[in-house]
Design a protein around this motif. Structure first.
Motif, PDB file in Angstrom:
ATOM      1  N   LEU A  84       0.837  -1.192   0.000  1.00 27.83           N
ATOM      2  CA  LEU A  84       0.000   0.000   0.000  1.00 27.83           C
ATOM      3  C   LEU A  84       0.877   1.249   0.000  1.00 27.83           C
ATOM      4  CD1 LEU A  84      -2.918   1.039   0.125  1.00 27.83           C
ATOM      5  CD2 LEU A  84      -2.702   1.048   2.626  1.00 27.83           C
ATOM      6  N   ASN A  85       0.687   2.081  -1.019  1.00 33.09           N
ATOM      7  CA  ASN A  85       1.388   3.370  -1.109  1.00 33.09           C
ATOM      8  C   ASN A  85       2.906   3.221  -1.047  1.00 33.09           C
ATOM      9  OD1 ASN A  85      -1.150   4.586  -1.182  1.00 33.09           O
ATOM     10  ND2 ASN A  85      -1.215   4.757   1.045  1.00 33.09           N
ATOM     11  N   ARG A  86       3.401   2.203  -1.731  1.00 33.02           N
ATOM     12  CA  ARG A  86       4.844   1.971  -1.711  1.00 33.02           C
ATOM     13  C   ARG A  86       5.246   1.054  -2.861  1.00 33.02           C
ATOM     14  NH1 ARG A  86       8.367   1.153   3.170  1.00 33.02           N
ATOM     15  NH2 ARG A  86      10.358   0.947   2.149  1.00 33.02           N
ATOM     16  N   GLN A  87       6.379   1.388  -3.481  1.00 39.70           N
ATOM     17  CA  GLN A  87       7.053   0.496  -4.416  1.00 39.70           C
ATOM     18  C   GLN A  87       8.537   0.583  -4.112  1.00 39.70           C
ATOM     19  OE1 GLN A  87       5.684  -1.758  -6.677  1.00 39.70           O
ATOM     20  NE2 GLN A  87       3.871  -1.141  -5.520  1.00 39.70           N
ATOM     21  N   GLY A  88       9.084  -0.472  -3.537  1.00 45.08           N
ATOM     22  CA  GLY A  88      10.492  -0.471  -3.154  1.00 45.08           C
ATOM     23  C   GLY A  88      10.769   0.639  -2.160  1.00 45.08           C
ATOM     24  N   ASN A  89      11.756   1.478  -2.481  1.00 46.00           N
ATOM     25  CA  ASN A  89      12.118   2.583  -1.593  1.00 46.00           C
ATOM     26  C   ASN A  89      11.232   3.811  -1.783  1.00 46.00           C
ATOM     27  OD1 ASN A  89      14.230   1.181  -0.372  1.00 46.00           O
ATOM     28  ND2 ASN A  89      15.662   1.757  -1.968  1.00 46.00           N
ATOM     29  N   ASP A  90      10.370   3.784  -2.788  1.00 45.71           N
ATOM     30  CA  ASP A  90       9.471   4.917  -3.043  1.00 45.71           C
ATOM     31  C   ASP A  90       8.220   4.758  -2.185  1.00 45.71           C
ATOM     32  OD1 ASP A  90      11.195   5.993  -4.988  1.00 45.71           O
ATOM     33  OD2 ASP A  90      10.295   4.772  -6.567  1.00 45.71           O
ATOM     34  N   VAL A  91       8.013   5.711  -1.270  1.00 44.05           N
ATOM     35  CA  VAL A  91       6.911   5.612  -0.309  1.00 44.05           C
ATOM     36  C   VAL A  91       6.041   6.859  -0.395  1.00 44.05           C
ATOM     37  CG1 VAL A  91       6.316   5.374   2.127  1.00 44.05           C
ATOM     38  CG2 VAL A  91       8.361   4.248   1.243  1.00 44.05           C
ATOM     39  N   GLY A  92       4.733   6.656  -0.370  1.00 45.85           N
ATOM     40  CA  GLY A  92       3.772   7.746  -0.384  1.00 45.85           C
ATOM     41  C   GLY A  92       2.606   7.411  -1.290  1.00 45.85           C
ATOM     42  N   THR A  93       1.502   8.123  -1.120  1.00 44.65           N
ATOM     43  CA  THR A  93       0.310   7.846  -1.926  1.00 44.65           C
ATOM     44  C   THR A  93       0.553   8.067  -3.412  1.00 44.65           C
ATOM     45  OG1 THR A  93      -0.493  10.101  -1.546  1.00 44.65           O
ATOM     46  CG2 THR A  93      -1.300   8.382  -0.048  1.00 44.65           C
ATOM     47  N   GLN A  94       1.546   8.884  -3.754  1.00 46.47           N
ATOM     48  CA  GLN A  94       1.851   9.121  -5.167  1.00 46.47           C
ATOM     49  C   GLN A  94       2.414   7.863  -5.848  1.00 46.47           C
ATOM     50  OE1 GLN A  94       3.483  10.432  -2.550  1.00 46.47           O
ATOM     51  NE2 GLN A  94       5.583  10.984  -3.038  1.00 46.47           N
ATOM     52  N   TYR A  95       2.808   6.868  -5.055  1.00 48.90           N
ATOM     53  CA  TYR A  95       3.344   5.615  -5.604  1.00 48.90           C
ATOM     54  C   TYR A  95       2.363   4.458  -5.464  1.00 48.90           C
ATOM     55  CZ  TYR A  95       7.628   8.318  -5.524  1.00 48.90           C
ATOM     56  OH  TYR A  95       8.563   9.302  -5.712  1.00 48.90           O
ATOM     57  N   ARG A  96       1.102   4.774  -5.222  1.00 49.74           N
ATOM     58  CA  ARG A  96       0.106   3.717  -5.023  1.00 49.74           C
ATOM     59  C   ARG A  96      -0.115   2.914  -6.306  1.00 49.74           C
ATOM     60  NH1 ARG A  96      -2.684   8.638  -5.113  1.00 49.74           N
ATOM     61  NH2 ARG A  96      -4.512   8.804  -6.444  1.00 49.74           N
ATOM     62  N   SER A  97      -0.566   1.705  -6.097  1.00 50.29           N
ATOM     63  CA  SER A  97      -0.930   0.830  -7.205  1.00 50.29           C
ATOM     64  C   SER A  97      -2.365   1.168  -7.598  1.00 50.29           C
ATOM     65  CB  SER A  97      -0.827  -0.627  -6.762  1.00 50.29           C
ATOM     66  OG  SER A  97      -1.242  -1.497  -7.792  1.00 50.29           O
ATOM     67  N   ALA A  98      -2.538   1.613  -8.855  1.00 56.11           N
ATOM     68  CA  ALA A  98      -3.873   2.060  -9.270  1.00 56.11           C
ATOM     69  C   ALA A  98      -4.097   1.835 -10.756  1.00 56.11           C
ATOM     70  CB  ALA A  98      -4.047   3.542  -8.940  1.00 56.11           C
ATOM     71  N   ILE A  99      -5.311   1.452 -11.072  1.00 52.71           N
ATOM     72  CA  ILE A  99      -5.770   1.349 -12.454  1.00 52.71           C
ATOM     73  C   ILE A  99      -6.843   2.420 -12.614  1.00 52.71           C
ATOM     74  CG2 ILE A  99      -6.971  -0.094 -14.146  1.00 52.71           C
ATOM     75  CD1 ILE A  99      -5.821  -2.533 -12.518  1.00 52.71           C
ATOM     76  N   PHE A 100      -6.620   3.334 -13.537  1.00 48.80           N
ATOM     77  CA  PHE A 100      -7.578   4.400 -13.816  1.00 48.80           C
ATOM     78  C   PHE A 100      -8.274   4.027 -15.126  1.00 48.80           C
ATOM     79  CE2 PHE A 100      -4.298   6.192 -11.144  1.00 48.80           C
ATOM     80  CZ  PHE A 100      -5.029   6.884 -10.190  1.00 48.80           C
ATOM     81  N   TYR A 101      -9.481   3.502 -15.010  1.00 48.35           N
ATOM     82  CA  TYR A 101     -10.159   2.951 -16.186  1.00 48.35           C
ATOM     83  C   TYR A 101     -10.851   4.048 -17.002  1.00 48.35           C
ATOM     84  CZ  TYR A 101     -14.283   2.958 -13.085  1.00 48.35           C
ATOM     85  OH  TYR A 101     -15.284   3.315 -12.220  1.00 48.35           O
ATOM     86  N   HIS A 102     -10.917   3.794 -18.326  1.00 52.54           N
ATOM     87  CA  HIS A 102     -11.510   4.739 -19.277  1.00 52.54           C
ATOM     88  C   HIS A 102     -12.877   4.295 -19.785  1.00 52.54           C
ATOM     89  CE1 HIS A 102      -7.934   7.324 -19.639  1.00 52.54           C
ATOM     90  NE2 HIS A 102      -7.296   6.217 -19.338  1.00 52.54           N
ATOM     91  N   SER A 103     -13.323   3.118 -19.350  1.00 53.27           N
ATOM     92  CA  SER A 103     -14.642   2.620 -19.755  1.00 53.27           C
ATOM     93  C   SER A 103     -15.103   1.592 -18.734  1.00 53.27           C
ATOM     94  CB  SER A 103     -14.568   1.964 -21.145  1.00 53.27           C
ATOM     95  OG  SER A 103     -13.795   0.764 -21.079  1.00 53.27           O
ATOM     96  N   GLU A 104     -16.380   1.303 -18.773  1.00 55.11           N
ATOM     97  CA  GLU A 104     -16.938   0.282 -17.881  1.00 55.11           C
ATOM     98  C   GLU A 104     -16.303  -1.077 -18.196  1.00 55.11           C
ATOM     99  OE1 GLU A 104     -18.931  -1.052 -14.677  1.00 55.11           O
ATOM    100  OE2 GLU A 104     -18.809   1.037 -15.306  1.00 55.11           O
ATOM    101  N   GLU A 105     -16.022  -1.320 -19.468  1.00 55.50           N
ATOM    102  CA  GLU A 105     -15.379  -2.576 -19.862  1.00 55.50           C
ATOM    103  C   GLU A 105     -13.991  -2.701 -19.233  1.00 55.50           C
ATOM    104  OE1 GLU A 105     -14.205  -5.119 -23.876  1.00 55.50           O
ATOM    105  OE2 GLU A 105     -14.811  -3.031 -24.071  1.00 55.50           O
ATOM    106  N   GLN A 106     -13.210  -1.618 -19.250  1.00 52.65           N
ATOM    107  CA  GLN A 106     -11.892  -1.656 -18.618  1.00 52.65           C
ATOM    108  C   GLN A 106     -12.019  -1.915 -17.115  1.00 52.65           C
ATOM    109  OE1 GLN A 106      -9.507   1.806 -19.498  1.00 52.65           O
ATOM    110  NE2 GLN A 106      -8.932   1.045 -21.526  1.00 52.65           N
ATOM    111  N   LYS A 107     -13.012  -1.304 -16.493  1.00 54.58           N
ATOM    112  CA  LYS A 107     -13.235  -1.521 -15.055  1.00 54.58           C
ATOM    113  C   LYS A 107     -13.495  -2.994 -14.782  1.00 54.58           C
ATOM    114  CE  LYS A 107     -16.315  -0.457 -11.218  1.00 54.58           C
ATOM    115  NZ  LYS A 107     -17.619   0.048 -10.824  1.00 54.58           N
ATOM    116  N   GLN A 108     -14.393  -3.588 -15.565  1.00 56.09           N
ATOM    117  CA  GLN A 108     -14.731  -4.997 -15.380  1.00 56.09           C
ATOM    118  C   GLN A 108     -13.516  -5.894 -15.616  1.00 56.09           C
ATOM    119  OE1 GLN A 108     -18.119  -5.635 -17.930  1.00 56.09           O
ATOM    120  NE2 GLN A 108     -19.473  -4.409 -16.638  1.00 56.09           N
TER     121      GLN A 108
END
Length: 181
Positions: A84-108
């Motif tokens: 959560l909010n981390r990749q390796g040494n990079d820490v913070g919400t800016q490094y969160r794992s996130a998928i920003f979908y562009h359609s309902e199909e991508q969300k599904q």
């Protein structure tokens, strides 16, 4: 061509940009920020963690050459979606794992991929990737664009990005652009 967009947050965009640029069917990758409340954020504002934005890559791809599911698999295999909010040494919400979908199909598709990886126990901890509607994308400063390719001899590129890239190429060799191999 069947041009579509994908937007992923999976840690430092320098690393993820380099990975997605080498995939067949990927036309363009831009580093930037999304998912927050600050208009036209700067890198320094993002680093402070007050903007709500994540470092992301905005991908233009030919869906006839590479599917969104294949991009999702590359996304999950190119970072640790269980931290959560981390990749390796990079820490913070800016490094969160996130998928920003562009359609309902991508969300599904994103939700189905998370379920599949969870059911198959691909990761030893729960996936914490957020699946969120795409919002305004703000392109990062020019020096962040094409960072790895323009700076391969910098220590960060040699020590952090190159090993990730090598591992990714081995696992996805059939999906890598021929000029990279």
């Amino acid at each position: 061509m069947n041009i579509q967009k994908a937007t992923f947050g999976n840690g430092c965009f320098w690393c993820t940009e380099a990975i997605f640029q080498i995939l067949k069917g990927v036309i363009k990758v831009r580093s930037g920020y999304t998912g927050g409340h600050t208009i036209n954020p700067t890198y320094m504002e993002i680093c402070n963690g007050d903007t709500g934005h994540a470092e992301v890559i905005d991908i233009e791809f030919d869906a006839d050459a590479i599917s969104y599911d294949e991009l999702l698999l590359a996304f999950f295999k190119s970072h640790n979606p269980t931290t959560l909010n981390r990749q390796g040494n990079d820490v913070g919400t800016q490094y969160r794992s996130a998928i920003f979908y562009h359609s309902e199909e991508q969300k599904q598709q994103a939700e189905q991929m998370i379920k599949k990886l969870t059911d198959e126990k691909v990761f030893d901890r729960p996936i914490v990737t957020e699946v969120t509607p795409a919002s305004e994308f703000y392109k990062a400063e020019d020096y962040h664009q094409n960072y790895y390719n323009d700076n391969t001899l910098k220590p960060y590129c040699m020590v952090v990005i190159q090993p990730k890239l090598n591992k990714f190429i081995k696992e996805f060799v059939e999906k890598i652009k021929p000029e990279v191999l």
